[in-house]
Design an enzyme around this catalytic site. Structure first.
Site, mmCIF file in Angstrom:
data_model
loop_
_atom_site.group_PDB
_atom_site.id
_atom_site.type_symbol
_atom_site.label_atom_id
_atom_site.label_comp_id
_atom_site.label_asym_id
_atom_site.label_seq_id
_atom_site.Cartn_x
_atom_site.Cartn_y
_atom_site.Cartn_z
ATOM 1 N N SER A 127 -19.910 11.611 -16.879
ATOM 2 C CA SER A 127 -19.004 11.168 -15.807
ATOM 3 C C SER A 127 -19.783 10.901 -14.531
ATOM 4 C CB SER A 127 -17.983 12.281 -15.566
ATOM 5 O OG SER A 127 -17.320 12.093 -14.349
ATOM 6 N N TYR A 154 -15.857 22.139 -14.516
ATOM 7 C CA TYR A 154 -15.780 20.940 -15.370
ATOM 8 C C TYR A 154 -16.985 20.033 -15.102
ATOM 9 C CZ TYR A 154 -14.810 16.038 -16.211
ATOM 10 O OH TYR A 154 -14.945 14.720 -16.559
ATOM 11 N N LYS A 158 -20.497 18.812 -17.493
ATOM 12 C CA LYS A 158 -21.050 17.472 -17.738
ATOM 13 C C LYS A 158 -22.546 17.469 -17.412
ATOM 14 C CE LYS A 158 -17.354 15.482 -19.243
ATOM 15 N NZ LYS A 158 -17.240 15.268 -20.678
HETATM 16 C C1 UD1 Z 1 -11.180 13.087 -11.221
HETATM 17 C C2 UD1 Z 1 -12.253 14.122 -11.242
HETATM 18 C C3 UD1 Z 1 -13.409 13.639 -12.067
HETATM 19 C C4 UD1 Z 1 -12.942 13.340 -13.470
HETATM 20 C C5 UD1 Z 1 -11.806 12.324 -13.409
HETATM 21 C C6 UD1 Z 1 -11.226 12.156 -14.785
HETATM 22 C C7 UD1 Z 1 -12.057 15.268 -9.076
HETATM 23 C C8 UD1 Z 1 -12.701 15.561 -7.781
HETATM 24 N N1 UD1 Z 1 -12.684 14.431 -9.898
HETATM 25 O O1 UD1 Z 1 -11.690 11.937 -10.581
HETATM 26 O O2 UD1 Z 1 -14.412 14.617 -12.112
HETATM 27 O O3 UD1 Z 1 -14.004 12.836 -14.223
HETATM 28 O O4 UD1 Z 1 -10.777 12.789 -12.546
HETATM 29 O O5 UD1 Z 1 -10.433 11.028 -14.840
HETATM 30 O O6 UD1 Z 1 -10.995 15.773 -9.364
HETATM 31 N N2 UD1 Z 1 -5.059 10.187 -5.700
HETATM 32 C C9 UD1 Z 1 -4.006 10.121 -4.806
HETATM 33 N N3 UD1 Z 1 -2.791 10.627 -5.209
HETATM 34 C C10 UD1 Z 1 -2.591 11.186 -6.438
HETATM 35 C C11 UD1 Z 1 -3.683 11.244 -7.348
HETATM 36 C C12 UD1 Z 1 -4.902 10.726 -6.936
HETATM 37 O O7 UD1 Z 1 -4.145 9.636 -3.685
HETATM 38 O O8 UD1 Z 1 -1.474 11.640 -6.733
HETATM 39 C C13 UD1 Z 1 -6.356 9.604 -5.296
HETATM 40 C C14 UD1 Z 1 -7.466 10.631 -5.267
HETATM 41 O O9 UD1 Z 1 -7.550 11.245 -4.003
HETATM 42 C C15 UD1 Z 1 -8.688 9.749 -5.580
HETATM 43 C C16 UD1 Z 1 -8.123 8.634 -6.461
HETATM 44 O O10 UD1 Z 1 -6.724 8.646 -6.254
HETATM 45 O O11 UD1 Z 1 -9.169 9.188 -4.403
HETATM 46 C C17 UD1 Z 1 -8.418 8.848 -7.939
HETATM 47 O O12 UD1 Z 1 -8.024 10.154 -8.301
HETATM 48 P P1 UD1 Z 1 -8.082 10.715 -9.793
HETATM 49 O O13 UD1 Z 1 -7.397 9.757 -10.705
HETATM 50 O O14 UD1 Z 1 -7.602 12.121 -9.788
HETATM 51 O O15 UD1 Z 1 -9.632 10.649 -10.185
HETATM 52 P P2 UD1 Z 1 -10.923 11.243 -9.422
HETATM 53 O O16 UD1 Z 1 -10.564 12.235 -8.406
HETATM 54 O O17 UD1 Z 1 -11.743 10.097 -8.994
#
Ligand code: UD1
Length: 345
Positions: A127, A154, A158
């Site tokens: 990842s 987690y 990795k």
């Molecule tokens: C997360 C994990 C990453 C993992 C991946 C799996 C963290 C810090 N990282 O990535 O290690 O490999 O998931 O898919 O948790 N967001 C919102 N509202 C929401 C949900 C998300 O604003 O309800 C934003 C988050 O702040 C982020 C983006 O959307 O900026 C993507 O979020 P998410 O899908 O959870 O993935 P990551 O955080 O990038």
């Protein structure tokens, strides 16, 4: 018919899409899954899409004896794609030992069994989390960017699993490996027969978006709008799961059919950074559905911005992300609509 490939975690989100692409490319697939986070009827979906039913063994990769039995039963297995792992960041903070036991033991078992059963190659699901927040001069991030201290157990699994594979190969183990560092995999198969099945309230952005669009969740919260980015929201590299699945086929061909180096690492992303706000706007435009959303405080542990430099995968693997974000988000919405139609969500 090409080689036989063991896909661990093959009934999961990325594993099921990869099995379809492997079978489309002529490989025989054996799936091993403990069904802890997926259902066996995914096998029916894979068969419906590709016209081939993969072999399925309901086995936990942490069970060394049972895994030995799988390799004995299918002596033609030449390559492994290892998806099976626990993957919820928040849960890993609460239950670190579960994550370490599951994610380390399963990989150790596979590495132990590979030489014994003449399995030549392994593709490991890593990842972009290994890069943490890259320094500004390292964006877009290449494979040679520094590995940062993991933010969660987690993420640590990795990183350490990458090191375990590296040490094993450096010790002279008769295997080859490719580490694929995925950015943010999203979307579902265009048929909407397989897709992402989050357990309970989704933590990841896209299932939350589609569930809000469906009215299952009242409002989507954008976590933070005061980041150092053009619109203040976080930036990610969203990669279509079918494109990602195809990267595994290229990686497997490289490992098994070429004299490539024994260990290689590739970023698998689009090369385009997209902000959370841009993503929501694109979803609305692509689907015509209006989303109820609001800004909310930052989420602890979130990375501000990260996106891939995928040049190495483009040139060396001969792979490129092809699908537009619009089409990717349409596929996610189609899948959500199908879940509703079947009364599943
Ligand atoms: C997360 C994990 C990453 C993992 C991946 C799996 C963290 C810090 N990282 O990535 O290690 O490999 O998931 O898919 O948790 N967001 C919102 N509202 C929401 C949900 C998300 O604003 O309800 C934003 C988050 O702040 C982020 C983006 O959307 O900026 C993507 O979020 P998410 O899908 O959870 O993935 P990551 O955080 O990038």
């Amino acid at each position: 018919m090409k080689q036989t490939i063991l896909v661990t975690g093959g009934t999961g989100f990325i594993g099921s899409h990869t099995t379809v692409e492997l079978q489309n490319a002529g490989y025989k697939v054996v799936i091993v899954d403990n069904l802890s986070n997926s259902k066996s009827d995914v096998i029916d979906g894979i068969e419906k899409i590709s016209g081939v039913r993969p072999a399925f063994e309901h086995v936990d990769c942490c069970d060394l004896k049972a895994m030995d039995g799988v390799f004995t039963k299918y002596p033609d297995i030449q390559g492994i794609i290892h998806f099976a792992a626990s993957k919820a960041v928040g849960e890993s903070v609460e239950k670190p030992l579960l994550y370490y036991r599951n994610n380390f033991t399963s990989l150790l078992n596979l590495l132990d069994l590979m030489p014994k059963h003449n399995v030549k190659g392994i593709i490991f699901s890593s990842s972009c989390t290994v890069y943490g927040q890259p320094d500004p001069e390292n964006l877009p991030v290449t494979e040679s960017a520094p590995i940062k201290k993991a933010e969660s157990p987690y993420g640590n699994t990795k990183q350490v699993n990458e090191e375990i594979i590296t040490d094993d190969i450096n010790s002279g183990a008769p295997i080859k490996a490719i580490l694929l560092r995925y950015f943010n995999p999203i979307g579902s198969h265009p048929s909407a027969i397989i897709g992402e099945m989050p357990n309970g309230v989704p933590m990841n952005l896209i299932p939350y978006v589609t569930q809000t669009a469906m009215g299952i969740r009242e409002q989507l919260k954008i976590f933070g709008n005061d980041y150092d980015t053009p619109d203040g929201t976080c930036i990610r590299d969203y990669i279509y799961v079918v494109d990602l699945a195809k990267a595994h086929v290229k990686a497997m061909q490289r490992v098994l059919d070429t004299d490539s180096d024994k260990l290689e690492v590739f970023n698998i992303g689009t090369g385009k950074g997209v902000s959370t706000l841009e993503l929501i706007e694109t979803f609305q435009k692509a689907t015509g559905v209006k989303l109820n959303w609001a800004y909310a405080p930052r989420r602890a542990g979130d990375i501000e911005k990260v996106w891939a430099n995928p040049d190495k995968a483009n040139k060396v693997l001969g792979w490129k992300a092809e699908t537009s974000l619009e089409d990717t988000l349409k596929s996610a919405w189609k899948w959500q609509q199908k879940l509703r139609k079947e009364g599943l969500q």
